[in-house]
Enzyme design. Structure first.
Site, PDB file in Angstrom:
ATOM      1  N   ASN A 164       0.848  -1.188   0.000  1.00 24.78           N
ATOM      2  CA  ASN A 164       0.000   0.000   0.000  1.00 24.78           C
ATOM      3  C   ASN A 164       0.885   1.240   0.000  1.00 24.78           C
ATOM      4  O   ASN A 164       1.446   1.622   1.023  1.00 24.78           O
ATOM      5  CB  ASN A 164      -0.888  -0.041   1.252  1.00 24.78           C
ATOM      6  CG  ASN A 164      -1.830   1.132   1.338  1.00 24.78           C
ATOM      7  OD1 ASN A 164      -1.571   2.192   0.770  1.00 24.78           O
ATOM      8  ND2 ASN A 164      -2.923   0.938   2.051  1.00 24.78           N
ATOM      9  N   LEU A 167      -0.158   4.526   2.168  1.00 22.44           N
ATOM     10  CA  LEU A 167       0.077   4.600   3.614  1.00 22.44           C
ATOM     11  C   LEU A 167       1.516   4.312   4.016  1.00 22.44           C
ATOM     12  O   LEU A 167       1.942   4.695   5.100  1.00 22.44           O
ATOM     13  CB  LEU A 167      -0.839   3.610   4.358  1.00 22.44           C
ATOM     14  CG  LEU A 167      -2.351   3.806   4.239  1.00 22.44           C
ATOM     15  CD1 LEU A 167      -3.080   2.835   5.153  1.00 22.44           C
ATOM     16  CD2 LEU A 167      -2.745   5.244   4.572  1.00 22.44           C
ATOM     17  N   TYR A 168       2.262   3.608   3.181  1.00 21.35           N
ATOM     18  CA  TYR A 168       3.601   3.146   3.594  1.00 21.35           C
ATOM     19  C   TYR A 168       4.644   3.439   2.524  1.00 21.35           C
ATOM     20  O   TYR A 168       4.335   3.468   1.337  1.00 21.35           O
ATOM     21  CB  TYR A 168       3.578   1.636   3.880  1.00 21.35           C
ATOM     22  CG  TYR A 168       2.510   1.239   4.876  1.00 21.35           C
ATOM     23  CD1 TYR A 168       2.706   1.433   6.253  1.00 21.35           C
ATOM     24  CD2 TYR A 168       1.301   0.696   4.446  1.00 21.35           C
ATOM     25  CE1 TYR A 168       1.718   1.088   7.162  1.00 21.35           C
ATOM     26  CE2 TYR A 168       0.312   0.343   5.350  1.00 21.35           C
ATOM     27  CZ  TYR A 168       0.521   0.546   6.709  1.00 21.35           C
ATOM     28  OH  TYR A 168      -0.458   0.207   7.594  1.00 21.35           O
ATOM     29  N   GLY A 169       5.889   3.590   3.007  1.00 20.59           N
ATOM     30  CA  GLY A 169       6.977   3.936   2.091  1.00 20.59           C
ATOM     31  C   GLY A 169       7.613   2.737   1.410  1.00 20.59           C
ATOM     32  O   GLY A 169       8.245   2.882   0.367  1.00 20.59           O
ATOM     33  N   PRO A 178      -1.726  -2.221   9.137  1.00 28.33           N
ATOM     34  CA  PRO A 178      -3.040  -2.583   8.598  1.00 28.33           C
ATOM     35  C   PRO A 178      -3.183  -2.164   7.131  1.00 28.33           C
ATOM     36  O   PRO A 178      -2.623  -1.157   6.727  1.00 28.33           O
ATOM     37  CB  PRO A 178      -4.026  -1.825   9.492  1.00 28.33           C
ATOM     38  CG  PRO A 178      -3.239  -0.923  10.349  1.00 28.33           C
ATOM     39  CD  PRO A 178      -1.806  -1.309  10.287  1.00 28.33           C
TER      40      PRO A 178
END
Ligand code: NAG
Ligand code: NAG
Ligand code: NAG
Length: 352
Positions: A164, A167-169, A178
């Site tokens: 994702n 939301l995430y690097g 999550p």
């Protein structure tokens, strides 16, 4: 099946005995990389699936998790969800390039940083970025996929692993959070025809360059959309990574129409038939070609040959998890028709 969470005391004792032996004879293993699909590799103990959750505290979910993967999908348990949108693939109109790699566990394709390939739609609330294409396969036809449909395995499973990116690097951060990961699985049968993306990825020229662990070969000009069947439905559930650390942050999407692979490319078949005139022996040729995938080694050339095949985790209990699908079982005649049953490709000049 998949008794990771149900280890009996004697098995744990066997584990500790084996660990003791490994400490005395083997070189110190890298704890982050100390796992395998089969327990006995060259006499040294390397923990197989039942032991993953016991040898590393960071992998405890492999033993005690309640939402583990892979699972057997019983179609009668799949809930029809008419609100599932179609899957979308974005490539920005560019062809994919990257490295085909024998990791010693899988055949892996690692896309180059550009172009970014995104997938969204279906059950996904966010755009997910492709980070690896992974191929798992069996030592014999009809077995080798991790997931099963109605207790039936397939000869291979292609897993497109995404994180994702909203939301995430990166993948490792996403695997701990999550809505972190999305894995799209496609099943593969051995047949007389071959999926055109898989033919590009797996042919005489590419396969022979990744015979041993850590061998890599650069490929470009790939059209990922050609991996997907023209029309298909999908089934989705919440599960885990099927490798350590077995993080329970994966939305799995299983494409319900299997791809075909002849093992190697059609031009190779033509060459063979032209040169040695064995038209009547086509099935033998096909069999040998599937064999070439199975001839990839888990080891570097300096060590004994061990086939990569059988590189899947055993089934895990589904327990009370929901399986959702976008096909309506009450209208089988309408199966796989309409825009919901096609891959939507954004930005591609010849998107389907
Ligand atoms: C992929 O998603 C990211 C974040 O949502 C976006 O910035 C990027 O433009 C997308 N790439 C393509 C090719 O759609
Ligand atoms: C991944 O992201 C996390 C958190 O954003 C960061 O701490 C970590 O160094 C990153 N890992 C890699 C391999 O880039
Ligand atoms: C796979 O091959 C079978 C026949 O061998 C064919 O019926 C089926 O449509 C093929 N699947 C795809 C996705 O092309």
């Amino acid at each position: 099946m998949g008794g990771a969470a149900r280890l009996s005391a004697p098995r744990v004792l066997v584990l500790w005995a084996a660990l003791g032996a490994a400490v005395h004879i083997g070189p110190a293993p890298d704890p982050e990389d100390w796992w395998s699909y089969k327990e006995n590799l060259q006499g040294n103990f390397v923990p197989g699936p039942p032991f993953w959750g016991l040898v590393n505290a960071a992998w405890s979910l492999c033993a005690v998790g309640k939402r583990q993967s892979p699972v057997d999908v019983e179609l009668k348990r799949v809930l029809y969800d008419p609100f599932l949108p179609p899957l979308r693939l974005s490539t920005g109109g560019e062809k994919l390039r990257g490295t085909l790699y024998n990791t010693g566990r899988h055949v892996s394709f690692l896309p180059a940083p550009r172009p970014v390939v995104n997938v969204s739609g279906g059950p996904l609330l966010y755009s997910h970025r492709l980070s690896e294409l992974r191929l798992l396969f069996g030592a014999r036809d009809g077995a080798g996929s991790e997931h099963q449909i109605n207790h039936q395995g397939f000869s291979a499973e292609v897993q497109l692993i995404h994180f994702n990116q909203e939301l995430y690097g990166n993948l490792s951060a996403a695997s701990r959070g999550p809505n972190g990961l999305a894995i799209l699985s496609l099943f593969v049968n051995v047949a007389g025809n071959s999926n055109s993306f898989l033919s590009r990825l797996l042919n005489r020229d590419t396969i022979t360059r990744i015979s041993y662990k850590n061998d890599a070969y650069f490929l470009q000009d790939l059209s990922l959309e050609l991996l997907f069947p023209e029309s298909f439905g999908f089934i989705t559930y919440q599960g885990s990574l099927s490798t350590p650390p077995c993080s329970e942050t994966v939305t799995w999407i299983l494409v319900d129409r299997a791809l075909n692979i002849t093992s190697l490319q059609a031009d190779f078949l033509r060459d063979v038939t032209r040169t040695i005139h064995i038209h009547s022996q086509f099935p033998t040729v096909l069999l040998r070609q599937m064999h070439s995938l199975r001839l990839l080694s888990q080891n570097p050339p300096s060590q004994i040959f061990q086939s990569l095949s059988g590189n899947g985790r055993p089934l895990q209990p589904l327990a009370h998890r929901a399986l959702r699908g976008n096909r309506d079982p009450r209208h089988p005649e309408r199966r796989c028709r309409g825009p919901n049953y096609r891959l939507h490709v954004d930005g591609a000049p010849h998107g389907r």
